[in-house]
Motif scaffolding. Structure first.
Motif, PDB file in Angstrom:
ATOM      1  N   ILE A 405       0.691  -1.240  -0.021  1.00 50.55           N
ATOM      2  CA  ILE A 405       0.119   0.062  -0.202  1.00 50.55           C
ATOM      3  C   ILE A 405       0.760   1.331  -0.077  1.00 50.55           C
ATOM      4  O   ILE A 405       0.776   2.212  -0.678  1.00 50.55           O
ATOM      5  N   PHE A 409       1.152   4.373  -2.815  1.00 50.90           N
ATOM      6  CA  PHE A 409       1.133   5.660  -2.434  1.00 50.90           C
ATOM      7  C   PHE A 409       2.362   6.347  -2.702  1.00 50.90           C
ATOM      8  O   PHE A 409       2.093   7.759  -3.133  1.00 50.90           O
ATOM      9  N   MET A 447      -9.095  10.650  -7.922  1.00 49.26           N
ATOM     10  CA  MET A 447      -8.862  10.652  -6.554  1.00 49.26           C
ATOM     11  C   MET A 447      -9.325   9.238  -6.093  1.00 49.26           C
ATOM     12  O   MET A 447      -9.221   8.863  -5.122  1.00 49.26           O
ATOM     13  N   GLY A 450      -7.289   6.410  -4.933  1.00 48.55           N
ATOM     14  CA  GLY A 450      -7.092   6.382  -3.399  1.00 48.55           C
ATOM     15  C   GLY A 450      -8.361   5.825  -2.623  1.00 48.55           C
ATOM     16  O   GLY A 450      -7.860   5.145  -1.761  1.00 48.55           O
ATOM     17  N   CYS A 451      -9.125   6.890  -2.593  1.00 53.22           N
ATOM     18  CA  CYS A 451     -10.425   6.789  -1.791  1.00 53.22           C
ATOM     19  C   CYS A 451     -11.326   7.014  -2.302  1.00 53.22           C
ATOM     20  O   CYS A 451     -11.759   8.181  -2.846  1.00 53.22           O
ATOM     21  N   THR A 453     -14.652   7.751  -1.182  1.00 55.43           N
ATOM     22  CA  THR A 453     -15.260   8.874  -0.234  1.00 55.43           C
ATOM     23  C   THR A 453     -14.728  10.127  -0.657  1.00 55.43           C
ATOM     24  O   THR A 453     -15.644  10.878  -0.739  1.00 55.43           O
ATOM     25  N   GLY A 481      -7.748   2.428  -2.752  1.00 51.56           N
ATOM     26  CA  GLY A 481      -6.730   1.641  -2.322  1.00 51.56           C
ATOM     27  C   GLY A 481      -6.962   0.593  -1.334  1.00 51.56           C
ATOM     28  O   GLY A 481      -6.208  -0.187  -1.049  1.00 51.56           O
ATOM     29  N   ALA A 482      -7.935   0.506  -0.777  1.00 49.94           N
ATOM     30  CA  ALA A 482      -8.437  -0.390   0.167  1.00 49.94           C
ATOM     31  C   ALA A 482      -8.489  -1.731  -0.339  1.00 49.94           C
ATOM     32  O   ALA A 482      -8.744  -2.890   0.336  1.00 49.94           O
ATOM     33  N   PRO A 485      -4.976  -4.789  -0.851  1.00 50.96           N
ATOM     34  CA  PRO A 485      -4.958  -6.298  -0.072  1.00 50.96           C
ATOM     35  C   PRO A 485      -5.596  -7.273  -0.431  1.00 50.96           C
ATOM     36  O   PRO A 485      -4.937  -8.325  -0.823  1.00 50.96           O
ATOM     37  N   GLU A 628     -10.270  -3.979   3.124  1.00 56.32           N
ATOM     38  CA  GLU A 628      -9.309  -4.756   3.691  1.00 56.32           C
ATOM     39  C   GLU A 628      -9.946  -6.044   4.642  1.00 56.32           C
ATOM     40  O   GLU A 628      -9.347  -6.965   4.532  1.00 56.32           O
TER      41      GLU A 628
END
Lengths: 716, 58
Positions: A405, A409, A447, A450-451, A453, A481-482, A485, A628
């Motif tokens: 992760i 990033f 964006m 990444g996330c 939300t 990103g989550a 994993p 995750e």
């Protein structure tokens, strides 16, 4: 004396570099209340004074169109900082000084920090800072934020402005027609000291978030109340001349919120229409906003000329040369894919795998230690199971992916800081337009890498209502990103040596589904016209290693905190639900547990997709809390202690085809509850919110099923 | 005995975290969901008085 300094400037002018240079690591990072924009402030000493430096969002102007601009003008107008420190990029003076004039119109003492002077000189251009200062009516201090040069005179200028303020009034130098119109409007408002004679109430009044009507359109209310809720009592009203300028520009926010009598409004309307009539005598069709903008730029020209600014004939810069290739009509997209591919190759290839292996060894060692300790203490079976199969398996299963992760990033930070991400948005805009989608929407979508939300909330920056809704509906298809994993686990188990390619295919599939759904929505629920898209391509810059590393460290801390809280709690809950029956009896057969019974209900739904076993359905449910958690859930449900054991267990319970189908479902189905809640808030429509859920679940189900069913015809 | 206490403590801690997080999530209408999220770093939809990040940092 305690002083407040507001730091304002264009994006990419070196504002963050200056902020970090002035304040070091002594920063508080939070949010501007009620909105998505990060707020940074820090304290430092200037002489005997303690200064609080507030970092305002990077903006090009102070129009009412975006939340960043509203935050900036609201803060300066209402909180009245002692000094406004305006950082100006010396290599882009005309554009940067436009904001400078607007900041000065707010009538607070301004200090101009003229950054990148060395680059200006390298171009063979010159400017007399002392004369520029005299013309502007504010101190101008040349600095280099990166090299920390010029800070002593800067501090002195800030100190002098704070103790002996000399706010300038740039409007006094605008051409006569604009000055006359302003004078008339100020008179209509009641004169220069008219703060009590009119009340710009709605725009600047504190409003409690909880009082807002649920059905109230958040986007409109953000514009209406100036962008966000403020924290305290506000003692000041904005300067009258500034209000007059905004009314002259036709600022909708001010027009709606200023509490004026009918007579005042009539007088103001007349002044504006006379102003426009005068302007149209020279430029037919011009409006009042353009006239005011033009007045400012004429003033900037005068100022620069008087300051002896000489601009060299523009040569093709290194950035332009790189852009010729990077944004080339045919090469751009393959280069973009190659960059993303390289990022995944390093993350999921030997480097990432090696680092993950180290973390796994550490987690394994902790597990062995705990196991030995519990055995020595003759711990009851349930305690041993809780600690080893619940906590360590669940949390450890996620922790092992921390290196990967962070690698992702790291690359994304480098791409962002170097300026390449803007090119990615530009390239994708060209592609999206072919399908009738707005490139303006791609920035929040980017964006989403990444996330989700964050990306959904960032969609507030899309002014067009239709485009904003579509952005919110489609952004979840960008793999967040989550999910990494989960990708890391399955690709290691089934596609060793081709992990990067598989992950890249998932990202590409997400973008493809975004386009497909977008085209369908465009032809059905969202049929209206196109919206223009303007964005800046900043020059390429070498990323600042220190800020990249600092950001990585912050992310690592957050990840560890998240693992230690929500992932820990989820792991314990999952362990409990798969260890106890509905009558709270300890079970050894998980199929008899609470989860087993629940999973048995939902499992058949996923059978056509290739993963119709209860453990997999339950893992997908846990992914609603945090993606995750799918990994930690599987680790707990398969009762394995380490990531490598989980990889073996996964390999026994899936086939490569069903694994890919599972990954596709993870990619496309609904995001986490935080993202869903953000979508509900931002859409402010139950209908569109349900549409979002249906589109995502439906797309995930159909695509996964097609992949599995069609794939089964060829692969056994 | 100690092991049992550890087990009970873990269960209690997990329950407290879940209940508090759920409560905060409902109170903030989902905004607290981004607390300590490394993926969003810096913003999660506005947290007037309800964000874990602001509370943790204050």
């Amino acid at each position: 004396m305690n002083m407040t300094i507001a730091l304002a400037g264009n994006p990419n002018s070196g504002k963050t570099t200056l902020f970090n240079a002035l304040t070091g690591s002594n920063q508080y990072v939070g949010n501007w209340p009620g909105v998505t924009v990060e707020r940074k402030e820090a304290k430092f000493e200037i002489g005997d004074d303690l200064a609080t430096l507030v970092d305002l969002p990077g903006v090009y102007s102070l129009s009412p169109y975006s939340i960043e601009e509203n935050i900036t003008r609201h803060f300066i107008a209402q909180h009245q900082p002692d000094v406004v420190l305006n950082i100006v990029d010396a290599t882009n003076l005309e554009r940067n000084l436009y904001l400078t004039l607007q900041l000065m119109e707010l009538e607070r003492p301004v200090v101009v920090a003229l950054n990148l002077m060395d680059e200006l000189q390298r171009r063979g251009e010159t400017i007399d800072c002392a004369r520029l200062s005299k013309e502007l009516g504010a101190p101008v201090v040349p600095i280099s934020a990166k090299k920390k040069q010029g800070f002593d005179p800067l501090f002195q200028a800030i100190y002098d402005q704070a103790h002996n303020p000399t706010p300038a009034h740039p409007a006094r130098f605008y051409e006569p027609s604009t000055r006359d119109a302003l004078r008339e409007i100020v008179e209509a408002l009641g004169g220069f000291t008219a703060h009590s004679a009119f009340d710009v109430d709605e725009h600047f009044t504190h409003r409690d978030e909880n009082e807002r009507d649920d059905d109230h359109n958040a986007h409109a209310s953000h514009r209406h109340i100036g962008g966000y809720d403020d924290e305290g009592d506000l003692d000041y009203a904005p300067p009258t001349t500034w209000v007059a300028l905004k009314l002259l520009e036709g600022d909708e926010l001010l027009k709606e919120s200023a509490q004026l009598s009918d007579a005042q409004r009539a007088r103001i309307r007349k002044s504006v229409s006379d102003y426009v009539a005068r302007g149209q005598a020279e430029h037919p069709g011009i409006d009042s906003l353009t006239l005011v903008v033009d007045a400012r730029y004429r003033r900037i020209d005068q100022v620069l000329k008087a300051a002896g600014f000489h601009r060299r004939e523009r040569e093709i810069s290194t950035s332009d040369k790189i852009d010729r290739i990077v944004t080339h009509r045919y090469l751009a997209f393959p280069i973009f894919l190659a960059v993303m591919g390289l990022m995944f190759a390093i993350t999921f290839g030997p480097v990432g795998t090696f680092l993950t292996g180290l973390t796994e060894s550490l987690v394994g060692w902790i597990g062995d230690l705990a196991g030995a300790g519990l055995a020595a203490a003759s711990a009851p079976e349930w305690v041993t199971s809780l600690v080893l199969d619940g906590v360590i398996a669940g949390v450890g299963g996620v922790l092992v992916f921390l290196p990967q992760i962070l690698l992702i990033f790291l690359f994304m930070s480098i791409l962002e800081d170097s300026g390449y991400m803007s090119r990615a948005a530009f390239i994708t805009d060209r592609l999206l337009r072919k399908f009738g989608l707005s490139g303006r929407s791609f920035i929040p979508m980017l964006m989403g890498f990444g996330c989700t939300t964050t990306a959904i909330v960032a969609a507030r920056g899309v002014e067009n209502e239709r485009d904003r809704r579509m952005t919110i509906l489609l952004t979840p298809f960008m793999s967040c990103g989550a999910r990494l994993p989960v990708y890391g686990l399955f690709t290691a188990a089934f596609f060793p040596g081709r992990q990067a390619l598989v992950v890249l295919s998932l990202y590409a599939l997400g973008m493809l589904m975004m386009i497909v759904c977008g085209v369908i929505l465009r032809k059905t629920a969202f049929r209206e016209g196109d919206s223009p898209f303007l964005m800046e391509l900043p020059p390429y810059r070498l990323p600042h290693l220190k800020s990249v590393l600092r950001r990585l460290w912050d992310r690592a801390k957050d990840f560890l905190t998240r693992a230690g809280t929500i992932i820990f709690a989820m792991s314990v809950l999952i362990w409990f639900m798969q260890s106890f029956s509905p009558t709270l009896q300890w079970v050894t057969d998980s199929a008899q547990s609470i989860f087993g019974r629940l999973g048995a209900f939902i499992a058949p739904v996923f059978a056509p997709l290739g993963f119709g076993q209860w453990e997999k359905g339950v893992a997908l449910l846990s992914g609603l809390v945090a993606k995750e958690a799918v990994v930690s859930t599987l680790q707990v449900l398969y009762s394995v202690g380490s990531a490598s054991e989980l990889t073996t267990a996964i390999a026994a319970h899936f086939t490569p085809l069903s694994a890919y189908s599972f990954l596709v479902f993870i990619l496309l189905y609904v995001p986490c509850v935080a993202a869903l809640a953000a979508a509900r808030r931002e859409l402010h429509s139950t209908k569109y919110f349900l549409m979002t859920i249906c589109i995502q679940l439906g797309t995930a189900y159909v695509v996964s099923m097609l992949i599995y069913q069609i794939g089964s015809l060829f692969i056994r | 005995m100690i092991a049992t206490l550890i087990g009970v403590a873990i269960l209690t801690l997990a329950a407290v975290i879940l209940i508090r997080r759920a409560g905060r999530f409902i109170r903030t209408r989902g905004r607290s969901g981004c607390a300590n999220c490394p993926y969003s770093r810096g913003c999660c939809g506005g947290c007037s008085g309800g964000c874990d990040r602001d509370i943790a940092n204050s």
